[in-house]
Structure formats: C-alpha cells, structure tokens
Design a protein around this motif. Structure first.
Motif, PDB file in Angstrom:
ATOM      1  N   LEU A  44       0.857  -1.192   0.000  1.00 49.00           N
ATOM      2  CA  LEU A  44       0.000   0.000   0.000  1.00 49.00           C
ATOM      3  C   LEU A  44       0.881   1.226   0.000  1.00 49.00           C
ATOM      4  CD1 LEU A  44      -2.933   1.237   0.424  1.00 49.00           C
ATOM      5  CD2 LEU A  44      -2.326   1.329   2.854  1.00 49.00           C
ATOM      6  N   THR A  45       0.599   2.178  -0.881  1.00 49.59           N
ATOM      7  CA  THR A  45       1.354   3.427  -0.925  1.00 49.59           C
ATOM      8  C   THR A  45       0.413   4.615  -0.785  1.00 49.59           C
ATOM      9  OG1 THR A  45       1.232   3.721  -3.341  1.00 49.59           O
ATOM     10  CG2 THR A  45       3.038   2.372  -2.485  1.00 49.59           C
ATOM     11  N   LEU A  46       0.982   5.709  -0.340  1.00 52.57           N
ATOM     12  CA  LEU A  46       0.254   6.976  -0.279  1.00 52.57           C
ATOM     13  C   LEU A  46       0.939   7.954  -1.225  1.00 52.57           C
ATOM     14  CD1 LEU A  46      -1.711   8.774   2.084  1.00 52.57           C
ATOM     15  CD2 LEU A  46       0.447   9.977   1.815  1.00 52.57           C
ATOM     16  N   ARG A  47       0.173   8.483  -2.161  1.00 52.17           N
ATOM     17  CA  ARG A  47       0.720   9.453  -3.118  1.00 52.17           C
ATOM     18  C   ARG A  47       0.729  10.831  -2.463  1.00 52.17           C
ATOM     19  NH1 ARG A  47      -1.807  11.703  -7.681  1.00 52.17           N
ATOM     20  NH2 ARG A  47      -3.562  10.307  -7.299  1.00 52.17           N
ATOM     21  N   ARG A  48       1.941  11.351  -2.259  1.00 49.33           N
ATOM     22  CA  ARG A  48       2.115  12.573  -1.479  1.00 49.33           C
ATOM     23  C   ARG A  48       1.367  13.755  -2.061  1.00 49.33           C
ATOM     24  NH1 ARG A  48       8.122  14.888  -0.841  1.00 49.33           N
ATOM     25  NH2 ARG A  48       7.827  15.021  -3.090  1.00 49.33           N
ATOM     26  N   SER A  49       1.437  13.958  -3.362  1.00 47.15           N
ATOM     27  CA  SER A  49       0.822  15.148  -3.956  1.00 47.15           C
ATOM     28  C   SER A  49      -0.683  15.156  -3.746  1.00 47.15           C
ATOM     29  CB  SER A  49       1.155  15.242  -5.448  1.00 47.15           C
ATOM     30  OG  SER A  49       0.666  14.101  -6.143  1.00 47.15           O
ATOM     31  N   ALA A  50      -1.316  13.973  -3.834  1.00 42.74           N
ATOM     32  CA  ALA A  50      -2.766  13.899  -3.653  1.00 42.74           C
ATOM     33  C   ALA A  50      -3.150  14.183  -2.210  1.00 42.74           C
ATOM     34  CB  ALA A  50      -3.275  12.528  -4.078  1.00 42.74           C
ATOM     35  N   ALA A  51      -2.424  13.589  -1.256  1.00 42.69           N
ATOM     36  CA  ALA A  51      -2.744  13.821   0.152  1.00 42.69           C
ATOM     37  C   ALA A  51      -2.552  15.290   0.521  1.00 42.69           C
ATOM     38  CB  ALA A  51      -1.879  12.934   1.046  1.00 42.69           C
ATOM     39  N   GLU A  52      -1.472  15.891   0.049  1.00 43.80           N
ATOM     40  CA  GLU A  52      -1.238  17.312   0.344  1.00 43.80           C
ATOM     41  C   GLU A  52      -2.329  18.184  -0.247  1.00 43.80           C
ATOM     42  OE1 GLU A  52       3.665  17.296   0.708  1.00 43.80           O
ATOM     43  OE2 GLU A  52       2.711  17.973  -1.140  1.00 43.80           O
ATOM     44  N   ALA A  53      -2.761  17.870  -1.461  1.00 43.97           N
ATOM     45  CA  ALA A  53      -3.827  18.657  -2.086  1.00 43.97           C
ATOM     46  C   ALA A  53      -5.141  18.497  -1.318  1.00 43.97           C
ATOM     47  CB  ALA A  53      -4.010  18.217  -3.541  1.00 43.97           C
ATOM     48  N   ASN A  54      -5.443  17.281  -0.848  1.00 46.86           N
ATOM     49  CA  ASN A  54      -6.673  17.062  -0.084  1.00 46.86           C
ATOM     50  C   ASN A  54      -6.665  17.833   1.235  1.00 46.86           C
ATOM     51  OD1 ASN A  54      -7.522  15.290  -2.081  1.00 46.86           O
ATOM     52  ND2 ASN A  54      -6.905  13.458  -0.966  1.00 46.86           N
ATOM     53  N   ALA A  59      -8.705  22.392   4.385  1.00 47.06           N
ATOM     54  CA  ALA A  59      -8.341  23.552   5.206  1.00 47.06           C
ATOM     55  C   ALA A  59      -8.936  24.823   4.622  1.00 47.06           C
ATOM     56  CB  ALA A  59      -6.820  23.663   5.305  1.00 47.06           C
ATOM     57  N   ALA A  60      -8.856  24.974   3.301  1.00 46.02           N
ATOM     58  CA  ALA A  60      -9.422  26.154   2.650  1.00 46.02           C
ATOM     59  C   ALA A  60     -10.939  26.170   2.765  1.00 46.02           C
ATOM     60  CB  ALA A  60      -8.988  26.190   1.186  1.00 46.02           C
ATOM     61  N   TYR A  61     -11.566  25.009   2.641  1.00 50.90           N
ATOM     62  CA  TYR A  61     -13.027  24.905   2.754  1.00 50.90           C
ATOM     63  C   TYR A  61     -13.482  25.362   4.139  1.00 50.90           C
ATOM     64  CZ  TYR A  61     -17.690  22.782   2.729  1.00 50.90           C
ATOM     65  OH  TYR A  61     -19.042  22.570   2.808  1.00 50.90           O
ATOM     66  N   CYS A  62     -12.821  24.876   5.170  1.00 48.68           N
ATOM     67  CA  CYS A  62     -13.206  25.243   6.540  1.00 48.68           C
ATOM     68  C   CYS A  62     -12.952  26.720   6.815  1.00 48.68           C
ATOM     69  CB  CYS A  62     -12.468  24.367   7.545  1.00 48.68           C
ATOM     70  SG  CYS A  62     -13.005  22.643   7.513  1.00 48.68           S
ATOM     71  N   ALA A  63     -11.852  27.238   6.309  1.00 47.93           N
ATOM     72  CA  ALA A  63     -11.567  28.667   6.496  1.00 47.93           C
ATOM     73  C   ALA A  63     -12.609  29.519   5.778  1.00 47.93           C
ATOM     74  CB  ALA A  63     -10.166  28.977   5.983  1.00 47.93           C
ATOM     75  N   ALA A  70     -11.914  19.392  13.094  1.00 49.29           N
ATOM     76  CA  ALA A  70     -11.332  18.350  13.945  1.00 49.29           C
ATOM     77  C   ALA A  70     -11.503  17.025  13.217  1.00 49.29           C
ATOM     78  CB  ALA A  70     -12.000  18.322  15.313  1.00 49.29           C
ATOM     79  N   PRO A  71     -10.700  16.768  12.182  1.00 49.15           N
ATOM     80  CA  PRO A  71     -10.906  15.569  11.353  1.00 49.15           C
ATOM     81  C   PRO A  71     -10.786  14.290  12.174  1.00 49.15           C
ATOM     82  CG  PRO A  71      -8.772  16.570  10.903  1.00 49.15           C
ATOM     83  CD  PRO A  71      -9.526  17.538  11.749  1.00 49.15           C
ATOM     84  N   GLY A  80       2.107  11.204  10.938  1.00 45.53           N
ATOM     85  CA  GLY A  80       2.588  12.096   9.891  1.00 45.53           C
ATOM     86  C   GLY A  80       1.466  12.843   9.199  1.00 45.53           C
ATOM     87  N   LEU A  81       0.347  12.172   8.960  1.00 44.30           N
ATOM     88  CA  LEU A  81      -0.794  12.836   8.324  1.00 44.30           C
ATOM     89  C   LEU A  81      -1.505  13.761   9.304  1.00 44.30           C
ATOM     90  CD1 LEU A  81      -2.313   9.999   6.122  1.00 44.30           C
ATOM     91  CD2 LEU A  81      -1.053  12.018   5.362  1.00 44.30           C
ATOM     92  N   LEU A  82      -1.605  13.365  10.569  1.00 48.22           N
ATOM     93  CA  LEU A  82      -2.237  14.237  11.560  1.00 48.22           C
ATOM     94  C   LEU A  82      -1.443  15.523  11.710  1.00 48.22           C
ATOM     95  CD1 LEU A  82      -3.210  11.643  14.331  1.00 48.22           C
ATOM     96  CD2 LEU A  82      -4.397  12.210  12.205  1.00 48.22           C
ATOM     97  N   ALA A  83      -0.124  15.409  11.736  1.00 53.55           N
ATOM     98  CA  ALA A  83       0.720  16.596  11.851  1.00 53.55           C
ATOM     99  C   ALA A  83       0.526  17.518  10.650  1.00 53.55           C
ATOM    100  CB  ALA A  83       2.185  16.182  11.978  1.00 53.55           C
ATOM    101  N   ALA A  84       0.391  16.936   9.463  1.00 50.54           N
ATOM    102  CA  ALA A  84       0.167  17.754   8.259  1.00 50.54           C
ATOM    103  C   ALA A  84      -1.163  18.481   8.336  1.00 50.54           C
ATOM    104  CB  ALA A  84       0.237  16.872   7.014  1.00 50.54           C
ATOM    105  N   GLN A  85      -2.184  17.836   8.893  1.00 48.56           N
ATOM    106  CA  GLN A  85      -3.480  18.492   9.029  1.00 48.56           C
ATOM    107  C   GLN A  85      -3.418  19.631  10.047  1.00 48.56           C
ATOM    108  OE1 GLN A  85      -5.492  14.582   9.559  1.00 48.56           O
ATOM    109  NE2 GLN A  85      -6.961  15.327   8.073  1.00 48.56           N
ATOM    110  N   PHE A  86      -2.688  19.432  11.118  1.00 41.99           N
ATOM    111  CA  PHE A  86      -2.507  20.530  12.076  1.00 41.99           C
ATOM    112  C   PHE A  86      -1.736  21.690  11.442  1.00 41.99           C
ATOM    113  CE2 PHE A  86      -3.375  17.587  15.727  1.00 41.99           C
ATOM    114  CZ  PHE A  86      -4.397  18.354  16.286  1.00 41.99           C
ATOM    115  N   ALA A  87      -0.723  21.364  10.663  1.00 46.82           N
ATOM    116  CA  ALA A  87       0.055  22.423  10.005  1.00 46.82           C
ATOM    117  C   ALA A  87      -0.812  23.238   9.062  1.00 46.82           C
ATOM    118  CB  ALA A  87       1.234  21.809   9.249  1.00 46.82           C
ATOM    119  N   ALA A  88      -1.866  22.607   8.523  1.00 47.67           N
ATOM    120  CA  ALA A  88      -2.778  23.309   7.613  1.00 47.67           C
ATOM    121  C   ALA A  88      -3.874  24.068   8.359  1.00 47.67           C
ATOM    122  CB  ALA A  88      -3.405  22.320   6.649  1.00 47.67           C
ATOM    123  N   GLY A  89      -3.932  23.940   9.699  1.00 44.03           N
ATOM    124  CA  GLY A  89      -4.885  24.743  10.464  1.00 44.03           C
ATOM    125  C   GLY A  89      -5.951  23.986  11.214  1.00 44.03           C
ATOM    126  N   ALA A  90      -5.855  22.645  11.311  1.00 46.21           N
ATOM    127  CA  ALA A  90      -6.867  21.892  12.054  1.00 46.21           C
ATOM    128  C   ALA A  90      -6.957  22.390  13.491  1.00 46.21           C
ATOM    129  CB  ALA A  90      -6.554  20.404  12.026  1.00 46.21           C
TER     130      ALA A  90
END
Length: 394
Positions: A44-54, A59-63, A70-71, A80-90
């Motif tokens: 199983l892989t995670l495509r970085r560009s897609a996850a970052e775009a999501n 984040a933009a939708y909520c703003a 609070a996903p 790693g994904l939770l930290a990215a969501q916090f960095a985006a403003g969660a």
C-alpha cells in the motif's frame, strides 16, 4: 505534535529488508523507486501530492466557511498525516475510543473529541485528569458514569436518528441528557454532537440537521447552552449539507466539522459520495491510496489471480478498482478489468490481457479499513519514488 520517526525492518509488510533497518529519513534522502527491488507485493502506498492537495482543500473549505476542523483521526491514526493536518490549520482531532485519545495525547495533540459515549471507569478516571478532551453522552446512565469519575469532564449531548447508530432520538431526550450534565457538579456541558453520515438521501440529511438546529434553539431557551458551547457534526459524505443547514445556528455557537476520510479520499465509496460532486467549485478531492499487487496466475481465459486479499485491501464498502497495469516496467493497455472477489490473500480479476508477473495498481474503497491493515506505508511522489514512510498507530 511529537512524531517519532518511523523505522522499518524485516517485520514491515510491503518492504523487503532481509537484514538491517531503514528510517523514513533514509528514504527521503535516497528516494528509491518503488519498483527498484526494495519493496515486495502487495504494498500500500500513499501518493504525497494527492494527500497534500486534499489537506489543503479541506483547510481552505473550513476557512472559507468559518468552521473549526477536527478531522476524524481514526481514519488513518498516522501521526505524519495528523501533523500535516494541524500544520494546515486543524483545530483538533476526533477519535472513536479512549485508547485512541490516549495515543493522540501521548503524541502531543491538545484538543481531542471522542465521538462516542464513554462508560469504562478506567478510561473515565484517566479522562478526569486531562484537559481539552471532550466526549459525548446519549443517556442519563452515561452522564452518571461520567459524574462518578470525579475530576472536570467535558460532555456533549448526542442527537441521533431512527435506524442510526448512537444518539438520542428526540429533543425531549436531548434536553434530559443536557440537563443531567448541567446538574452534575463536576461536568461541563460542551454542546450538541450529531452524525448524519448513515443517512442515504439529501432530504433525510437536511431534516436531521434541521432537527439539530432546533435542538440548539431549545437548549438555549432552557438556559442549557452556555457561552462557548459548540455543535459538532459532519462525516465525509454530507459535510456540504452540514454547512448549508447549520448556517442557521446562532452566531455564538461554533461548528466543529469532523470529516476524516477526506485526507486520502478513495476510488470507491467516497469517490461516489463526496460532497464536491454537489458543490464542485469547492473541491475537489483526489484518491491518494494505491495498492500495487502482482498477477500470480492466469488459470483460465478472462480470469487472473492476484496476490492481494482481505489482509491487504478494504472490502467492506466496495472492492478495489484496477487502475493501471505494468509489464517489465512499462505501462500497458488491457481490456476492462473488474475485481470480482477477494480471499484472504488472493484477488479474482476478470478481464483479458493479463499475464503472470504483471503488476496492477489498484485504487481502494473506504480508507478507514485500509490503514488498519498496514503498520508502515511508503509515501511516493508522482514518479513512484519513495520519499517518506508513514507509521500507523492502529
């Protein structure tokens, strides 16, 4: 967040390391090809560009709609994904169990919502020692269990719907639970929480959300919605309707959105049900999870057996979808391919043009039951080079 660096070795499914170990930073530095010999199938892989775009999209939708996000962390439980969501403003994270709340608290998450009633005295005793963790109740018994734990606990009253999961079914019951919380000296009434995700049609969803607004109005009139009280709702299938219908909330009541599957999206269940089909100008989301698996046998015309099964891919909300075939390193064209069924370690793919040894890239349906099958997940760039490793805490 305090996120330990993932390290993989011979125990790590999908990685092929007969000896030694490697860290996420090793992969980030070297960027090996997924097809270069350091991995085995299935993986199983995670495509970085897609996850970052999501993450950026939500984040933009909520703003844009002035929501607190609070996903639902139970989707991935991947720091790693939770930290990215916090960095985006969660604003915080949602979990399903006290055990998941403990994991997030140890990772340094400040605000945690437990989207369930908590009745276990062991868990309640620990929650009574914590700040900024909320949970919900849909019964006087649940409120009594929380009150007996001592300490200062923060409780939402949960509204549900007929045929659904948890939550009281009427506004009378909602007020009874809210009043029980308010009457307990050590409990703080946090507001109302609800989950609309199991409803099938937009009119049903809208009616339920209108009932939620009516519940807020009723509790405010009864003096049970204190300053700072909140409303929490929003799965990953109907969050646009949550935003539309809950616009009628009083200005002093904040909405917390909990949509969790948006971080990776999928190629099945949520691809069909994403709100961005109804409001395309607000999206989109892109599938970020892929499973690569190898054709093991073509025992009869039109049938290939692939080395991937229920131990590897989700199957509870639809089967995987074949997206690409590679042969000797090159993408090839085949006829239409359909996943018919899965065994523990085998997938039955119907269609023509496959040979033993071919690699198939599958999209998945329902990310929540994909992550729990993989402890370590390679993160790949758009050239299929591994640039990071996610570790899950499920």
């Amino acid at each position: 967040m305090d996120v330990p660096e993932p390290r993989v070795d011979w125990r790590s499914k999908g990685f092929f390391l007969p000896s030694g170990e490697r860290s996420a930073s090793d992969y980030a530095r070297e960027k090996p090809s997924l097809f270069g010999g350091g991995f085995t199938w299935p993986v199983l892989t995670l495509r970085r560009s897609a996850a970052e775009a999501n993450i950026a999209t939500m984040a933009a939708y909520c703003a844009r709609h002035d929501l607190d996000f609070a996903p639902h962390a139970k989707t991935t439980m991947a720091p790693g994904l939770l930290a990215a969501q916090f960095a985006a403003g969660a604003w915080g994270m949602t979990v399903a169990t006290p055990n998941q709340a403990l994991v997030l608290r140890r990772l340094g998450v400040d605000r945690i919502l437990i989207a369930n009633e908590v009745l276990d005295p062991t868990a309640l005793s620990w929650l009574a020692t914590q700040e900024d963790i909320w949970f919900q109740a849909d019964s006087v018994a649940g409120v009594a269990a929380a009150a007996a734990a001592g300490g200062r606990l923060r409780v939402f009253a949960e509204l549900g719907h007929a045929g659904g999961r948890t939550g009281v079914r009427t506004l009378d019951e909602l007020e009874t639970v809210a009043r029980a919380v308010a009457d307990a000296s050590n409990l703080e009434f946090a507001g109302i929480t609800a989950y609309e995700g199991q409803l099938k049609t937009q009119p049903e969803v809208d009616d339920f959300l209108d009932l939620l607004v009516a519940g807020v109005t009723r509790l405010k009139a009864a003096g049970l919605m204190p300053a700072g009280a909140r409303v929490s709702a929003g799965g990953s299938a109907w969050f646009d309707r949550v935003v539309a219908r809950l616009a009628a909330l009083p200005r002093d009541v904040r909405l917390i959105l909990r949509s969790g599957a948006s971080v990776t999206h999928d190629d099945g269940f949520y691809a069909e049900r994403t709100p961005f089909r109804r409001v395309p100008g607000e999206g989109p989301l892109t599938a970020a999870l892929e499973i690569w698996a190898q054709v093991l046998s073509v025992p009869e015309k039109g049938l290939a057996i692939v080395g991937m099964g229920k131990r590897d891919a989700p199957f509870d909300e639809g089967l995987p979808v074949a997206r690409e075939v590679r042969r000797h390193g090159e993408v090839i064209e085949t006829g239409p391919l359909t996943v018919a069924r899965l065994n523990d370690h085998h997938t039955y793919v119907e269609g023509d043009g496959l040979r033993p040894g071919d690699l198939i890239r599958f999209g998945i349906s329902h990310p929540c039951t994909a992550f729990d099958k993989w402890r370590y997940i390679p993160v790949v760039d758009d050239d299929h080079r591994v640039v990071d490793v996610l570790q899950t805490y499920l």
